[in-house]
Design a protein around this motif. Structure first.
Motif, PDB file in Angstrom:
ATOM      1  N   VAL A 231       0.872  -1.093   0.008  1.00  0.00           N
ATOM      2  CA  VAL A 231       0.193  -0.285   0.068  1.00  0.00           C
ATOM      3  C   VAL A 231       0.818   1.176  -0.094  1.00  0.00           C
ATOM      4  CG1 VAL A 231      -1.699   1.234   1.070  1.00  0.00           C
ATOM      5  CG2 VAL A 231      -1.746  -1.113   1.332  1.00  0.00           C
ATOM      6  N   PRO A 232       0.841   1.945  -1.138  1.00  0.00           N
ATOM      7  CA  PRO A 232       1.588   3.368  -0.935  1.00  0.00           C
ATOM      8  C   PRO A 232       1.222   4.320  -0.045  1.00  0.00           C
ATOM      9  CG  PRO A 232       0.124   3.179  -3.000  1.00  0.00           C
ATOM     10  CD  PRO A 232       0.181   2.056  -2.379  1.00  0.00           C
ATOM     11  N   LEU A 233       2.179   5.155   0.311  1.00  0.00           N
ATOM     12  CA  LEU A 233       1.897   6.151   1.524  1.00  0.00           C
ATOM     13  C   LEU A 233       0.578   6.613   1.281  1.00  0.00           C
ATOM     14  CD1 LEU A 233       2.415   8.116   3.647  1.00  0.00           C
ATOM     15  CD2 LEU A 233       3.808   9.643   2.270  1.00  0.00           C
ATOM     16  N   GLU A 234       0.143   7.333   0.109  1.00  0.00           N
ATOM     17  CA  GLU A 234      -0.951   8.063  -0.114  1.00  0.00           C
ATOM     18  C   GLU A 234      -2.327   7.444  -0.244  1.00  0.00           C
ATOM     19  OE1 GLU A 234       2.342   9.933  -1.933  1.00  0.00           O
ATOM     20  OE2 GLU A 234       1.822   7.855  -2.082  1.00  0.00           O
ATOM     21  N   ASP A 235      -2.401   6.044   0.152  1.00  0.00           N
ATOM     22  CA  ASP A 235      -3.539   5.154   0.226  1.00  0.00           C
ATOM     23  C   ASP A 235      -3.376   4.660   1.618  1.00  0.00           C
ATOM     24  OD1 ASP A 235      -4.165   5.801  -2.426  1.00  0.00           O
ATOM     25  OD2 ASP A 235      -3.140   3.949  -3.084  1.00  0.00           O
ATOM     26  N   SER A 236      -2.441   4.964   2.541  1.00  0.00           N
ATOM     27  CA  SER A 236      -2.342   4.509   3.813  1.00  0.00           C
ATOM     28  C   SER A 236      -3.384   5.040   4.664  1.00  0.00           C
ATOM     29  CB  SER A 236      -0.936   4.232   4.200  1.00  0.00           C
ATOM     30  OG  SER A 236      -0.423   5.489   4.662  1.00  0.00           O
ATOM     31  N   LEU A 237      -3.634   4.529   5.792  1.00  0.00           N
ATOM     32  CA  LEU A 237      -4.394   5.359   7.207  1.00  0.00           C
ATOM     33  C   LEU A 237      -3.451   6.354   7.713  1.00  0.00           C
ATOM     34  CD1 LEU A 237      -7.003   5.334   8.587  1.00  0.00           C
ATOM     35  CD2 LEU A 237      -5.979   3.829  10.201  1.00  0.00           C
ATOM     36  N   LEU A 238      -1.817   5.920   7.663  1.00  0.00           N
ATOM     37  CA  LEU A 238      -1.064   6.885   8.248  1.00  0.00           C
ATOM     38  C   LEU A 238      -1.227   8.149   7.689  1.00  0.00           C
ATOM     39  CD1 LEU A 238       1.159   6.708  10.277  1.00  0.00           C
ATOM     40  CD2 LEU A 238       2.728   6.370   8.292  1.00  0.00           C
ATOM     41  N   TYR A 239      -1.705   8.212   6.139  1.00  0.00           N
ATOM     42  CA  TYR A 239      -1.617   9.462   5.285  1.00  0.00           C
ATOM     43  C   TYR A 239      -2.790  10.131   5.394  1.00  0.00           C
ATOM     44  CZ  TYR A 239      -0.998  12.435   1.182  1.00  0.00           C
ATOM     45  OH  TYR A 239      -0.839  13.712   0.324  1.00  0.00           O
ATOM     46  N   THR A 240      -4.206   9.287   5.266  1.00  0.00           N
ATOM     47  CA  THR A 240      -5.411   9.881   4.999  1.00  0.00           C
ATOM     48  C   THR A 240      -5.943  10.411   6.134  1.00  0.00           C
ATOM     49  OG1 THR A 240      -6.531   7.597   5.421  1.00  0.00           O
ATOM     50  CG2 THR A 240      -6.147   8.365   3.369  1.00  0.00           C
TER      51      THR A 240
ATOM     52  N   LEU B  32       0.755  11.977  11.117  1.00  0.00           N
ATOM     53  CA  LEU B  32       2.161  12.644  11.131  1.00  0.00           C
ATOM     54  C   LEU B  32       2.046  13.856  10.317  1.00  0.00           C
ATOM     55  CD1 LEU B  32       4.284   9.376  10.795  1.00  0.00           C
ATOM     56  CD2 LEU B  32       3.930  10.624  12.953  1.00  0.00           C
ATOM     57  N   GLY B  33       1.395  14.479   9.918  1.00  0.00           N
ATOM     58  CA  GLY B  33       1.337  15.675   8.928  1.00  0.00           C
ATOM     59  C   GLY B  33       1.928  15.415   7.741  1.00  0.00           C
ATOM     60  N   LEU B  34       2.029  14.156   7.060  1.00  0.00           N
ATOM     61  CA  LEU B  34       2.733  13.920   5.804  1.00  0.00           C
ATOM     62  C   LEU B  34       1.759  14.225   4.775  1.00  0.00           C
ATOM     63  CD1 LEU B  34       4.027  10.237   6.562  1.00  0.00           C
ATOM     64  CD2 LEU B  34       5.281  12.298   6.605  1.00  0.00           C
TER      65      LEU B  34
END
Length: 309
Positions: free
Chosen positions: A258-267, A271-273
Protein backbone atom coordinates in the motif's frame (compact mmCIF):
# COMPACT_ATOMS: atom_id res chain seq x y z
CA UNK A 1 18.76 -14.02 26.00
CA UNK A 2 18.67 -16.87 23.44
CA UNK A 3 16.01 -14.94 21.51
CA UNK A 4 18.29 -11.90 21.29
CA UNK A 5 21.32 -13.93 20.21
CA UNK A 6 19.30 -15.73 17.55
CA UNK A 7 17.74 -12.53 16.28
CA UNK A 8 21.08 -10.71 15.93
CA UNK A 9 22.79 -13.76 14.46
CA UNK A 10 20.20 -14.03 11.71
CA UNK A 11 20.50 -10.34 10.83
CA UNK A 12 24.30 -10.50 10.73
CA UNK A 13 24.46 -13.70 8.76
CA UNK A 14 22.25 -12.38 6.01
CA UNK A 15 23.89 -8.97 5.87
CA UNK A 16 27.69 -10.57 6.60
CA UNK A 17 10.82 21.71 17.15
CA UNK A 18 11.50 21.29 14.27
CA UNK A 19 11.20 24.99 13.75
CA UNK A 20 12.56 26.41 10.49
CA UNK A 21 16.09 27.51 11.26
CA UNK A 22 17.31 31.09 11.03
CA UNK A 23 20.61 31.46 9.23
CA UNK A 24 22.86 34.01 10.91
CA UNK A 25 24.48 35.04 7.63
CA UNK A 26 23.40 34.69 4.01
CA UNK A 27 26.95 33.60 3.14
CA UNK A 28 27.18 31.02 5.89
CA UNK A 29 25.89 27.51 5.08
CA UNK A 30 23.64 25.85 7.60
CA UNK A 31 25.38 23.09 9.60
CA UNK A 32 24.47 19.47 8.89
CA UNK A 33 24.05 16.55 11.29
CA UNK A 34 24.38 12.92 10.12
CA UNK A 35 23.27 9.62 11.68
CA UNK A 36 24.65 6.37 10.28
CA UNK A 37 22.92 3.03 9.83
CA UNK A 38 23.26 -0.48 11.20
CA UNK A 39 26.78 -1.87 10.93
CA UNK A 40 28.36 1.55 10.32
CA UNK A 41 30.00 4.15 12.52
CA UNK A 42 30.02 7.91 12.72
CA UNK A 43 33.48 8.76 11.58
CA UNK A 44 35.52 5.97 10.02
CA UNK A 45 36.64 6.89 6.50
CA UNK A 46 35.33 3.54 5.30
CA UNK A 47 31.94 4.41 6.73
CA UNK A 48 30.13 7.72 7.23
CA UNK A 49 33.42 9.56 7.49
CA UNK A 50 33.56 9.45 3.69
CA UNK A 51 30.27 11.37 3.50
CA UNK A 52 31.61 13.92 5.97
CA UNK A 53 34.66 14.40 3.73
CA UNK A 54 32.51 14.77 0.62
CA UNK A 55 30.26 17.42 2.16
CA UNK A 56 33.24 19.38 3.49
CA UNK A 57 34.92 19.24 0.09
CA UNK A 58 31.84 20.57 -1.68
CA UNK A 59 30.98 23.17 0.98
CA UNK A 60 34.33 24.12 2.56
CA UNK A 61 32.93 26.43 5.25
CA UNK A 62 30.20 24.06 6.46
CA UNK A 63 30.08 22.52 9.94
CA UNK A 64 29.34 18.77 9.83
CA UNK A 65 28.47 16.76 12.94
CA UNK A 66 28.29 12.99 12.50
CA UNK A 67 26.61 11.57 15.58
CA UNK A 68 28.60 9.07 17.65
CA UNK A 69 26.29 7.13 19.93
CA UNK A 70 28.69 6.12 22.69
CA UNK A 71 32.11 6.95 24.10
CA UNK A 72 34.03 5.56 21.12
CA UNK A 73 33.48 4.08 17.67
CA UNK A 74 33.35 0.51 18.98
CA UNK A 75 30.44 1.45 21.22
CA UNK A 76 28.90 3.43 18.37
CA UNK A 77 28.97 0.28 16.24
CA UNK A 78 27.58 -2.08 18.90
CA UNK A 79 24.93 0.40 20.02
CA UNK A 80 23.49 0.18 16.51
CA UNK A 81 22.44 -3.35 17.48
CA UNK A 82 22.02 -3.40 21.24
CA UNK A 83 21.21 0.04 22.68
CA UNK A 84 17.51 0.71 23.17
CA UNK A 85 16.47 3.10 20.41
CA UNK A 86 14.59 5.40 22.78
CA UNK A 87 17.78 5.75 24.82
CA UNK A 88 19.71 6.47 21.62
CA UNK A 89 17.28 9.24 20.69
CA UNK A 90 17.65 10.83 24.14
CA UNK A 91 21.44 10.56 23.90
CA UNK A 92 21.49 12.15 20.43
CA UNK A 93 19.16 14.96 21.56
CA UNK A 94 21.61 15.89 24.29
CA UNK A 95 24.56 15.78 21.89
CA UNK A 96 22.83 18.23 19.59
CA UNK A 97 21.52 20.52 22.30
CA UNK A 98 24.98 20.79 23.85
CA UNK A 99 26.59 21.78 20.54
CA UNK A 100 26.53 25.59 20.28
CA UNK A 101 27.23 25.42 16.56
CA UNK A 102 23.81 23.84 16.02
CA UNK A 103 21.69 26.15 18.15
CA UNK A 104 20.67 28.41 15.25
CA UNK A 105 19.50 25.54 13.05
CA UNK A 106 20.83 22.72 10.90
CA UNK A 107 19.97 20.15 8.25
CA UNK A 108 19.60 16.52 9.29
CA UNK A 109 20.45 13.42 7.23
CA UNK A 110 19.79 9.81 8.24
CA UNK A 111 21.17 6.75 6.48
CA UNK A 112 19.29 3.43 6.63
CA UNK A 113 18.03 2.91 10.20
CA UNK A 114 19.49 6.31 10.97
CA UNK A 115 16.64 7.61 8.81
CA UNK A 116 13.85 6.72 11.21
CA UNK A 117 16.10 7.72 14.10
CA UNK A 118 16.63 11.22 12.70
CA UNK A 119 12.89 11.52 12.14
CA UNK A 120 12.39 10.62 15.81
CA UNK A 121 14.83 13.40 16.72
CA UNK A 122 12.67 15.90 14.85
CA UNK A 123 9.44 14.64 16.38
CA UNK A 124 10.56 14.21 19.98
CA UNK A 125 13.26 16.79 20.57
CA UNK A 126 11.78 19.91 18.95
CA UNK A 127 15.15 20.82 17.44
CA UNK A 128 15.68 23.68 14.93
CA UNK A 129 15.85 21.36 11.90
CA UNK A 130 15.35 22.92 8.48
CA UNK A 131 15.50 19.96 6.09
CA UNK A 132 15.21 16.28 7.03
CA UNK A 133 16.70 13.87 4.48
CA UNK A 134 16.50 10.08 4.80
CA UNK A 135 18.16 7.53 2.52
CA UNK A 136 16.98 3.92 2.54
CA UNK A 137 15.16 4.37 5.84
CA UNK A 138 12.66 1.92 7.34
CA UNK A 139 9.90 4.43 8.11
CA UNK A 140 7.21 1.78 8.24
CA UNK A 141 9.56 -0.84 9.64
CA UNK A 142 10.64 -4.12 8.11
CA UNK A 143 9.13 -7.57 7.78
CA UNK A 144 11.86 -9.65 6.21
CA UNK A 145 15.51 -10.52 6.45
CA UNK A 146 18.06 -8.36 4.64
CA UNK A 147 19.03 -9.84 1.25
CA UNK A 148 16.31 -12.47 1.59
CA UNK A 149 14.17 -11.33 -1.32
CA UNK A 150 17.06 -10.79 -3.69
CA UNK A 151 16.78 -14.29 -5.20
CA UNK A 152 13.23 -14.07 -6.50
CA UNK A 153 13.28 -17.22 -8.66
CA UNK A 154 14.70 -19.60 -6.07
CA UNK A 155 11.70 -21.26 -4.42
CA UNK A 156 13.80 -23.01 -1.77
CA UNK A 157 15.58 -19.79 -0.89
CA UNK A 158 12.29 -17.89 -0.60
CA UNK A 159 10.60 -20.61 1.47
CA UNK A 160 13.50 -20.58 3.93
CA UNK A 161 13.23 -16.78 4.14
CA UNK A 162 9.51 -17.04 4.89
CA UNK A 163 10.16 -19.65 7.57
CA UNK A 164 12.84 -17.58 9.29
CA UNK A 165 10.62 -14.49 9.11
CA UNK A 166 7.93 -16.42 10.99
CA UNK A 167 10.46 -17.40 13.65
CA UNK A 168 11.53 -13.80 14.07
CA UNK A 169 7.94 -12.69 14.42
CA UNK A 170 7.49 -15.10 17.31
CA UNK A 171 10.24 -13.40 19.33
CA UNK A 172 10.34 -9.80 18.10
CA UNK A 173 7.56 -8.55 20.35
CA UNK A 174 8.86 -10.18 23.50
CA UNK A 175 9.36 -7.28 25.94
CA UNK A 176 12.90 -8.38 26.78
CA UNK A 177 13.86 -8.40 23.10
CA UNK A 178 12.02 -5.15 22.34
CA UNK A 179 13.97 -3.27 24.97
CA UNK A 180 17.40 -4.59 24.01
CA UNK A 181 17.59 -5.30 20.29
CA UNK A 182 17.48 -2.35 17.92
CA UNK A 183 16.17 -4.17 14.85
CA UNK A 184 13.28 -5.68 16.84
CA UNK A 185 12.17 -2.15 17.68
CA UNK A 186 11.22 -1.48 14.08
CA UNK A 187 10.04 -5.01 13.22
CA UNK A 188 6.53 -4.50 11.82
CA UNK A 189 4.48 -7.67 11.34
CA UNK A 190 1.48 -6.87 9.09
CA UNK A 191 -0.05 -10.23 10.04
CA UNK A 192 -0.07 -9.17 13.69
CA UNK A 193 -0.87 -5.49 13.33
CA UNK A 194 -2.57 -5.07 16.69
CA UNK A 195 0.23 -6.83 18.54
CA UNK A 196 2.76 -4.63 16.76
CA UNK A 197 0.93 -1.49 17.87
CA UNK A 198 0.69 -2.72 21.44
CA UNK A 199 4.20 -4.12 21.87
CA UNK A 200 6.41 -1.93 19.67
CA UNK A 201 8.41 0.33 21.99
CA UNK A 202 9.72 2.61 19.24
CA UNK A 203 8.28 2.50 15.73
CA UNK A 204 4.58 2.40 16.61
CA UNK A 205 5.19 5.38 18.90
CA UNK A 206 7.00 7.64 16.42
CA UNK A 207 4.46 6.69 13.74
CA UNK A 208 1.78 7.98 16.13
CA UNK A 209 -0.10 4.68 16.13
CA UNK A 210 -0.67 4.56 19.87
CA UNK A 211 -3.34 6.29 21.93
CA UNK A 212 -3.55 9.10 22.68
CA UNK A 213 -1.86 10.54 19.62
CA UNK A 214 1.00 12.94 20.11
CA UNK A 215 0.24 16.26 18.42
CA UNK A 216 3.79 17.49 19.04
CA UNK A 217 5.12 14.69 16.82
CA UNK A 218 2.86 15.85 14.01
CA UNK A 219 3.52 19.56 14.40
CA UNK A 220 7.30 19.15 14.53
CA UNK A 221 7.27 17.35 11.18
CA UNK A 222 4.92 19.90 9.63
CA UNK A 223 7.33 22.66 10.68
CA UNK A 224 10.08 21.28 8.45
CA UNK A 225 11.07 23.22 5.36
CA UNK A 226 11.50 19.96 3.44
CA UNK A 227 11.19 16.26 4.29
CA UNK A 228 13.11 14.31 1.63
CA UNK A 229 12.74 10.51 1.44
CA UNK A 230 14.87 8.37 -0.87
CA UNK A 231 14.19 4.77 -1.87
CA UNK A 232 16.65 2.48 -3.67
CA UNK A 233 14.82 0.62 -6.43
CA UNK A 234 16.78 -2.61 -5.97
CA UNK A 235 17.08 -2.42 -2.19
CA UNK A 236 17.54 -5.93 -0.79
CA UNK A 237 18.21 -4.78 2.78
CA UNK A 238 14.92 -2.98 3.49
CA UNK A 239 12.01 -5.43 3.26
CA UNK A 240 9.81 -4.10 1.78
CA UNK A 241 11.87 -1.41 0.07
CA UNK A 242 8.79 0.83 -0.14
CA UNK A 243 9.12 1.39 3.59
CA UNK A 244 11.72 4.02 2.69
CA UNK A 245 8.81 6.09 1.28
CA UNK A 246 6.30 5.11 3.99
CA UNK A 247 4.77 2.41 1.80
CA UNK A 248 4.06 -0.94 3.44
CA UNK A 249 2.26 -4.26 3.27
CA UNK A 250 -1.50 -4.22 3.49
CA UNK A 251 -2.66 -5.35 6.92
CA UNK A 252 -3.02 -9.13 6.82
CA UNK A 253 -1.50 -9.41 3.35
CA UNK A 254 2.23 -9.71 2.61
CA UNK A 255 1.66 -9.83 -1.15
CA UNK A 256 0.28 -6.32 -1.57
CA UNK A 257 2.08 -3.02 -0.96
CA UNK A 258 0.00 0.00 0.00
CA UNK A 259 1.65 3.30 -1.05
CA UNK A 260 1.82 6.12 1.44
CA UNK A 261 -1.01 8.11 -0.16
CA UNK A 262 -3.46 5.20 0.26
CA UNK A 263 -2.50 4.41 3.84
CA UNK A 264 -4.35 5.32 7.00
CA UNK A 265 -1.16 6.98 8.19
CA UNK A 266 -1.64 9.48 5.35
CA UNK A 267 -5.41 9.83 5.09
CA UNK A 268 -5.91 10.62 8.77
CA UNK A 269 -2.67 12.64 8.68
CA UNK A 270 -1.45 11.49 12.07
CA UNK A 271 2.12 12.56 11.16
CA UNK A 272 1.31 15.56 9.03
CA UNK A 273 2.63 13.84 5.90
CA UNK A 274 -0.47 14.77 3.90
CA UNK A 275 -0.12 18.40 4.93
CA UNK A 276 3.58 18.34 4.04
CA UNK A 277 2.81 16.79 0.67
CA UNK A 278 0.04 19.21 -0.22
CA UNK A 279 2.29 22.15 0.65
CA UNK A 280 5.13 20.84 -1.52
CA UNK A 281 7.37 20.05 1.45
CA UNK A 282 7.37 16.25 1.09
CA UNK A 283 9.84 15.04 -1.54
CA UNK A 284 9.95 11.38 -2.60
CA UNK A 285 12.89 10.21 -4.72
CA UNK A 286 13.76 6.79 -6.11
CA UNK A 287 17.13 5.89 -7.54
CA UNK A 288 18.47 2.69 -9.16
CA UNK A 289 20.68 0.36 -7.19
CA UNK A 290 20.84 -1.61 -3.97
CA UNK A 291 20.83 -0.28 -0.43
CA UNK A 292 22.78 2.98 -0.03
CA UNK A 293 24.51 2.43 -3.36
CA UNK A 294 25.01 5.91 -4.77
CA UNK A 295 27.90 7.79 -6.34
CA UNK A 296 29.59 10.92 -5.03
CA UNK A 297 28.27 12.77 -8.07
CA UNK A 298 24.70 11.72 -7.34
CA UNK A 299 24.95 12.72 -3.67
CA UNK A 300 26.52 16.04 -4.61
CA UNK A 301 23.85 16.91 -7.17
CA UNK A 302 20.78 15.61 -5.37
CA UNK A 303 21.61 16.27 -1.73
CA UNK A 304 24.44 18.76 -1.29
CA UNK A 305 23.54 21.12 -4.15
CA UNK A 306 19.80 20.82 -3.59
CA UNK A 307 19.54 21.06 0.19
CA UNK A 308 22.85 21.86 1.90
CA UNK A 309 24.24 24.82 -0.01
Amino acid sequence: MLAIVAFVFLFQVVTCSSNNANISSADEPLPVVLWHGMGDTCCNRGSLGAIVDLIEQQVPSIYVRSLRIGDNEEKDFSNGYFMNVNDQISFACQLIRSDDKLKNGFNLIGFSQGGQFTRALVQRCSLPVRNLITLGAQHQGVFGLPRCEAVTNNLLHNSVCDFVRKLLSLGAYNSFVQKRLVQAEYWHDPLKEQKYKEKSVFLADINNEKSPRNETYRQNLVNLNKFVMIMFEDDSMVIPRESSLFGYYETGNIKKIVPLEDSLLYTDDRLGLKELNESGKLIKLTIPGDHLQFTDDWFTSNIIEAYLK
